[in-house]
Design a protein around this motif. Structure first.
Motif, mmCIF file in Angstrom:
data_model
loop_
_atom_site.group_PDB
_atom_site.id
_atom_site.type_symbol
_atom_site.label_atom_id
_atom_site.label_comp_id
_atom_site.label_asym_id
_atom_site.label_seq_id
_atom_site.Cartn_x
_atom_site.Cartn_y
_atom_site.Cartn_z
ATOM 1 N N CYS A 454 28.953 30.049 -33.304
ATOM 2 C CA CYS A 454 30.474 29.703 -33.079
ATOM 3 C C CYS A 454 30.575 28.850 -31.830
ATOM 4 C CB CYS A 454 31.152 31.011 -32.899
ATOM 5 S SG CYS A 454 31.476 31.925 -34.430
ATOM 6 N N MET A 455 29.659 29.417 -30.748
ATOM 7 C CA MET A 455 29.711 28.447 -29.518
ATOM 8 C C MET A 455 29.152 27.247 -29.636
ATOM 9 S SD MET A 455 31.563 30.091 -27.497
ATOM 10 C CE MET A 455 31.456 28.914 -25.859
ATOM 11 N N ILE A 456 28.117 27.082 -30.294
ATOM 12 C CA ILE A 456 27.395 25.694 -30.651
ATOM 13 C C ILE A 456 28.405 24.840 -31.265
ATOM 14 C CG2 ILE A 456 25.676 24.603 -31.892
ATOM 15 C CD1 ILE A 456 24.018 27.035 -31.049
ATOM 16 N N HIS A 457 29.079 25.296 -32.228
ATOM 17 C CA HIS A 457 30.058 24.327 -33.039
ATOM 18 C C HIS A 457 31.267 23.929 -32.150
ATOM 19 C CE1 HIS A 457 32.509 23.308 -36.021
ATOM 20 N NE2 HIS A 457 33.539 24.076 -36.053
ATOM 21 N N LEU A 458 31.726 24.912 -31.117
ATOM 22 C CA LEU A 458 32.706 24.501 -30.218
ATOM 23 C C LEU A 458 32.239 23.468 -29.153
ATOM 24 C CD1 LEU A 458 34.692 27.581 -29.333
ATOM 25 C CD2 LEU A 458 35.728 25.548 -29.790
ATOM 26 N N LEU A 459 31.080 23.692 -28.652
ATOM 27 C CA LEU A 459 30.391 22.736 -27.705
ATOM 28 C C LEU A 459 30.060 21.272 -28.294
ATOM 29 C CD1 LEU A 459 28.143 25.090 -25.677
ATOM 30 C CD2 LEU A 459 30.076 23.773 -24.884
ATOM 31 N N GLY A 460 29.517 21.354 -29.747
ATOM 32 C CA GLY A 460 29.478 20.218 -30.733
ATOM 33 C C GLY A 460 30.618 19.168 -30.738
ATOM 34 N N GLN A 461 31.642 20.283 -31.050
ATOM 35 C CA GLN A 461 32.884 19.532 -30.984
ATOM 36 C C GLN A 461 33.442 18.548 -29.883
ATOM 37 O OE1 GLN A 461 35.246 22.907 -32.475
ATOM 38 N NE2 GLN A 461 35.893 21.450 -34.211
ATOM 39 N N GLU A 464 29.089 18.324 -26.238
ATOM 40 C CA GLU A 464 28.218 18.848 -25.275
ATOM 41 C C GLU A 464 27.166 19.819 -26.175
ATOM 42 O OE1 GLU A 464 29.939 20.819 -21.858
ATOM 43 O OE2 GLU A 464 32.036 20.254 -22.579
ATOM 44 N N LEU A 465 26.308 18.789 -26.390
ATOM 45 C CA LEU A 465 25.308 19.293 -27.393
ATOM 46 C C LEU A 465 23.793 19.872 -26.462
ATOM 47 C CD1 LEU A 465 25.057 16.509 -30.294
ATOM 48 C CD2 LEU A 465 25.665 19.096 -30.337
ATOM 49 N N LEU A 466 23.844 19.281 -25.443
ATOM 50 C CA LEU A 466 22.690 19.736 -24.504
ATOM 51 C C LEU A 466 22.919 21.069 -23.831
ATOM 52 C CD1 LEU A 466 21.958 16.323 -22.743
ATOM 53 C CD2 LEU A 466 20.348 17.611 -24.445
ATOM 54 N N ARG A 467 24.304 21.063 -23.173
ATOM 55 C CA ARG A 467 24.738 22.335 -23.100
ATOM 56 C C ARG A 467 24.575 23.396 -24.212
ATOM 57 N NH1 ARG A 467 30.987 23.717 -20.791
ATOM 58 N NH2 ARG A 467 30.560 25.788 -20.211
ATOM 59 N N ALA A 468 24.964 23.038 -25.474
ATOM 60 C CA ALA A 468 24.644 24.150 -26.570
ATOM 61 C C ALA A 468 23.013 24.324 -26.781
ATOM 62 C CB ALA A 468 25.084 23.255 -27.867
ATOM 63 N N GLN A 469 22.287 23.516 -26.570
ATOM 64 C CA GLN A 469 20.858 23.480 -26.741
ATOM 65 C C GLN A 469 20.315 24.625 -25.434
ATOM 66 O OE1 GLN A 469 18.570 20.010 -26.645
ATOM 67 N NE2 GLN A 469 16.702 21.228 -26.559
ATOM 68 N N ARG A 470 21.199 24.292 -24.434
ATOM 69 C CA ARG A 470 20.536 25.447 -23.251
ATOM 70 C C ARG A 470 21.074 26.714 -23.344
ATOM 71 N NH1 ARG A 470 22.513 21.164 -19.808
ATOM 72 N NH2 ARG A 470 24.401 22.225 -19.378
ATOM 73 N N MET A 471 22.055 26.676 -24.002
ATOM 74 C CA MET A 471 22.830 28.183 -24.139
ATOM 75 C C MET A 471 21.951 28.950 -25.304
ATOM 76 S SD MET A 471 26.218 29.178 -25.938
ATOM 77 C CE MET A 471 27.374 29.087 -24.585
ATOM 78 N N LYS A 485 20.079 25.983 -36.611
ATOM 79 C CA LYS A 485 20.704 25.185 -38.215
ATOM 80 C C LYS A 485 22.005 24.998 -37.601
ATOM 81 C CE LYS A 485 18.506 27.446 -42.098
ATOM 82 N NZ LYS A 485 18.615 28.050 -42.908
ATOM 83 N N ALA A 486 22.618 25.650 -36.639
ATOM 84 C CA ALA A 486 24.034 25.525 -36.105
ATOM 85 C C ALA A 486 23.957 24.280 -35.267
ATOM 86 C CB ALA A 486 24.393 26.729 -35.598
ATOM 87 N N LEU A 487 22.965 24.336 -34.432
ATOM 88 C CA LEU A 487 22.890 23.081 -33.731
ATOM 89 C C LEU A 487 22.730 21.670 -34.375
ATOM 90 C CD1 LEU A 487 22.623 21.930 -30.873
ATOM 91 C CD2 LEU A 487 20.378 22.591 -30.841
ATOM 92 N N LEU A 488 21.822 21.929 -35.354
ATOM 93 C CA LEU A 488 21.679 20.624 -36.324
ATOM 94 C C LEU A 488 22.908 20.225 -37.045
ATOM 95 C CD1 LEU A 488 19.516 18.795 -37.634
ATOM 96 C CD2 LEU A 488 18.924 20.420 -39.384
ATOM 97 N N THR A 489 23.559 21.497 -37.385
ATOM 98 C CA THR A 489 25.115 20.832 -37.956
ATOM 99 C C THR A 489 25.889 20.243 -37.083
ATOM 100 O OG1 THR A 489 24.625 22.644 -39.735
ATOM 101 C CG2 THR A 489 26.930 21.759 -39.510
ATOM 102 N N ALA A 490 25.699 20.607 -35.861
ATOM 103 C CA ALA A 490 26.547 19.891 -35.019
ATOM 104 C C ALA A 490 26.228 18.583 -34.564
ATOM 105 C CB ALA A 490 26.519 21.000 -33.647
ATOM 106 N N CYS A 491 24.891 18.519 -34.495
ATOM 107 C CA CYS A 491 24.336 17.141 -34.318
ATOM 108 C C CYS A 491 24.717 16.142 -35.491
ATOM 109 C CB CYS A 491 22.980 17.208 -34.134
ATOM 110 S SG CYS A 491 22.128 18.040 -32.831
ATOM 111 N N ARG A 492 24.703 16.525 -36.600
ATOM 112 C CA ARG A 492 24.926 15.831 -37.899
ATOM 113 C C ARG A 492 26.459 15.283 -37.640
ATOM 114 N NH1 ARG A 492 26.777 12.682 -40.548
ATOM 115 N NH2 ARG A 492 26.949 12.538 -42.836
#
Length: 568
Positions: A454-461, A464-471, A485-492
Motif C-alpha cells: 500500500c505504501m509503495i502504491h502511495l509513494l509511486g503516486q 517517490e519510487l526510490l524511497r519506495a525501493q528503500r522502504m 510486484k507492487a513496485l513494478l506496477t508503480a513503475c509502470r
C-alpha cells in the motif's frame, strides 16, 4: 401464581421459584419480574436468589440490568459474598468486560478457585495470554490450590505457535500439581499442541494417556487435520472404536480444506447423521478452492434437503458470492438470512458488508452496518475496507476515526490495510505516511507485506519510487515477491524504466518466470517508445511458451455465472 407465593411468609418458595425460572432463557425474564415484585413488596433477596438472578441476566444478555443489579449488590453488602461476586464476575467475563471483572475480583475479600478460574478464562479467551498465565502463577503462590480447570483455562490462551514455550510451561505445572492423569487435562493438551502446530507433542500426549474418551480421539484427529496431515487424520479416524458426528466433521473439514472435495463428499455420504457443520465444511472447501459455482449449487442442495443453516453456512456462502461479485446470489442469500433470523448476527452481517462492497453496492453495505445491534472489529474492518474498495476515501477515514472512539476496539493490521488503501485511492501521501507511522508507533503493529505494498502504491503516486525501493529493504521485505510486484506496477504507472528493471529482476529471481512481469515490462518499454526492448521481451515470452491471457470477467445471467472473455 406470583401473588400467592408473595403472600407466603417463608422465603423458601420464592427463592425456589426464582431458581427454577432462571435455569432457562425462556423463563429468565419471569425470574426477574418475580424478584422485582418481591423487592416492591418489601422482601429482601438473599445470596442464593442473587446468584440465580445473575444467571437469568446472563441468559438474557441484559447488560444494563446487570449493572443495576451490581449496584443493588453493593448497597445491600453482598459484594463481599464470594458466591455472589463470583457469579457476577462470570457474567462480566462472558460479555468481555474484563476491566469490570478484574476490578470486581480485587474487591472479593477471599476469592475462591472458581473466582480465579473465571478471570483466568476471561483473559485467555480474549487472547491476553500473559495476563492469564500471570494469574495462574499468582494463584499457585497463594494459599489456594489450583485445580485442573485452572490449567485448562490457561491452555486456551496458548493456541498459537508463538506461545508454544509458554504452553509447555503450563504442561509442566499440570505435572507438578498431579493432574497429568486427568482426561480433561490430556484432551486440552492435545488440542493445544495441535493448534500450536506441534503435532508430534499432541501424538505423544495421546499415546501417554492411560484412559481415552471420544474427546481424546476427536482432539488428536483435529490436531492432525488442522495441520493438514490428512493421511494421519484418516488413519486415526478409521482406528476409532465408534466415530461420532464431531469425528466425521473433522475429517470432512480436513479433506475439504486441502481441496479433496470428492473424498469429503464420500465421507459425508457415509455419515450416519450429518448436521449443518458437515455441510458447512464442504461449502467452505469449495469457496477456499475458488470453486464458487459448486459451492452455490451445494448450498442449493442443502436448502432443498431442509438442512438447518447457521451463521457459518451463511458467512461461508456469502464470501463465495463476494469473490465473484455475484450480486443476485448475494441478495438471495441475504433474504435467506433474514428469513432464518441470522441477518443480525455479527459474523453474517460482516460477510454481507464485504459482499455488497465488492459488488459495488456501498449503500446496501451501509444499510447492513447500520442494522447491526452489535459490531466487532471484523465488522468495522469490513466497512472501512468496503469504502476503500469503492474509492470512498473520506468515508473510510471517517469510519476509522469513529472506530477508534469505540470502547474495547483496537485497530489491527487489517484495519490499516483498509486505511492505507483508502489513502491510495486519492493519492493522500502525507496522510498515508502519518497513518503508517501511527500503526507502528501508537499501536505497535508490525508492518506486513500488504502494508508495504500500500505504501509503495502511495509513494509511486507521488513519484517517490526510490524511497519506495528503500522502504522494501528497511522493512525487511527484500525476499517477498508481492512487494516487488507492487513496485513494478508503480513503475509502470510512473514510467520509471530503471527501477522497473530492478523490480522485474527481483520478481523473476524470487518467483520464477511470471508472464505478469514480462507483460508489464513490455508495456513500460512501449510507453517510452523503446520498441527494440518490447520486441526482445515478446521474443522471450515466445521462447518460454508464454502468451498474454485474454481478460475475463464473471457476469450473472439468471443467477448463472458464465465467463465473459475480452481478447485484445
Amino acid at each position: 401464581m406470583f401473588d400467592g407465593i408473595l403472600q407466603r411468609k417463608d422465603g423458601f418458595s420464592r427463592t425456589s421459584l426464582i431458581s427454577s425460572l432462571s435455569q432457562h432463557r425462556c423463563s429468565s425474564e419471569q425470574a426477574l419480574f418475580l424478584a422485582s415484585r418481591m423487592r416492591s413488596s418489601g422482601f429482601k433477596l438473599n445470596s442464593y436468589s442473587l446468584v440465580c438472578l445473575i444467571r437469568a441476566l446472563s441468559n438474557l444478555g441484559w447488560i444494563s440490568y446487570a449493572q443495576q443489579l451490581h449496584s443493588y449488590i453493593l448497597k445491600s453488602g453482598f459484594h463481599s459474598n464470594v458466591f455472589v461476586a463470583t457469579a457476577l464476575l462470570g457474567v462480566y467475563v462472558k460479555w468481555g468486560f474484563l476491566d469490570h471483572a478484574h476490578c470486581l475480583f480485587g474487591e472479593i475479600p477471599q476469592p475462591n478457585v472458581v473466582s480465579w478460574n473465571s478471570l483466568i478464562y476471561g483473559y485467555a479467551q480474549s487472547g491476553e495470554c500473559l495476563k492469564a498465565l500471570g494469574l495462574v502463577s499468582e494463584l499457585a503462590r497463594s494459599s489456594l490450590r489450583p485445580d485442573v480447570f485452572t490449567f485448562t483455562a490457561a491452555l486456551t490462551a496458548c493456541t498459537q505457535p508463538s506461545f508454544l514455550d509458554l504452553a509447555r510451561s503450563v504442561h509442566c505445572k499440570i505435572i507438578k500439581f498431579g493432574f497429568e492423569s486427568s482426561i480433561i487435562a490430556g484432551n486440552c493438551l492435545i488440542d493445544m499442541y495441535g493448534k500450536c502446530g506441534s503435532v508430534c507433542d499432541a501424538i505423544l500426549e495421546f499415546h501417554l494417556m492411560k484412559d481415552k474418551d471420544i474427546v481424546s480421539w476427536n482432539s488428536i484427529i483435529g490436531a492432525n487435520a488442522q495441520n493438514q496431515r490428512v493421511a494421519d487424520a484418516l488413519d486415526l479416524f478409521h482406528q476409532m472404536p465408534v466415530p461420532d458426528t464431531i469425528s466425521y466433521n473433522e475429517v470432512i473439514s480436513c479433506l475439504a480444506q486441502v481441496g479433496n472435495m470428492e473424498d469429503a463428499l464420500k465421507i459425508l455420504s457415509e455419515m450416519p447423521n450429518p448436521n449443518s457443520s458437515s455441510w458447512n465444511s464442504v461449502i467452505a472447501g469449495y469457496v477456499k478452492q475458488n470453486r464458487v459455482q459448486e459451492a452455490l449449487d451445494f448450498f442449493s442442495k442443502m436448502h432443498s434437503a431442509g438442512i438447518t443453516k447457521d451463521q457459518f453456512t451463511f458467512s461461508s456462502i456469502i464470501r463465495g458470492a463476494a469473490c465473484l461479485s455475484a450480486l443476485n446470489w448475494g441478495a438471495l442469500i441475504h433474504c435467506c438470512t433474514i428469513k432464518s433470523g441470522w441477518d443480525s448476527c455479527i459474523v453474517v452481517g460482516s460477510a454481507l458488508i464485504d459482499m455488497y462492497s465488492k459488488c459495488g453496492q456501498i449503500k446496501k453495505a451501509e444499510m447492513v452496518f447500520g442494522s447491526l445491534t452489535g459490531r466487532n472489529l471484523v465488522t468495522w474492518n469490513a466497512m472501512i475496507s468496503g469504502y476503500a474498495h469503492n474509492g470512498n476515501t473520506r468515508e473510510a477515514l471517517w469510519m476509522f476515526k469513529e472506530m477508534k472512539t469505540m470502547r474495547g476496539l483496537k485497530p489491527d493490521h487489517i484495519t490499516f490495510v483498509g486505511v492505507l488503501s483508502a489513502c491510495g485511492h486519492d493519492g493522500l501521501l502525507g496522510d498515508g505516511i502519518r497513518y503508517f507511522e501511527s500503526m507502528t508507533r501508537e499501536y505497535g503493529i508490525r508492518p506486513t507485506a500488504e502494508h508495504c505494498s500500500c505504501m509503495i502504491h502511495l509513494l509511486g503516486q507521488g513519484g517517490e519510487l526510490l524511497r519506495a525501493q528503500r522502504m522494501i529493504y528497511e522493512l525487511g521485505f527484500e525476499s517477498c515477491g508481492l512487494v516487488w510486484k507492487a513496485l513494478l506496477t508503480a513503475c509502470r504507472a510512473c514510467g520509471d524504466v530503471e527501477v522497473a528493471e530492478v523490480a522485474a529482476v527481483k520478481v523473476l529471481a524470487l518467483e520464477g518466470d511470471d508472464e505478469f512481469v514480462y507483460v508489464l515490462m513490455s508495456n513500460t518499454y512501449a510507453s517510452h517508445g523503446r520498441w527494440n526492448d518490447v520486441s526482445d521481451v515478446r521474443e522471450l515470452m515466445r521462447e518460454r511458451g508464454m502468451r498474454k491471457e485474454a481478460g475475463c470477467s464473471w457476469i450473472e445471467v439468471e443467477n448463472a455465472l458464465p465467463i465473459s472473455s475480452i481478447k485484445e
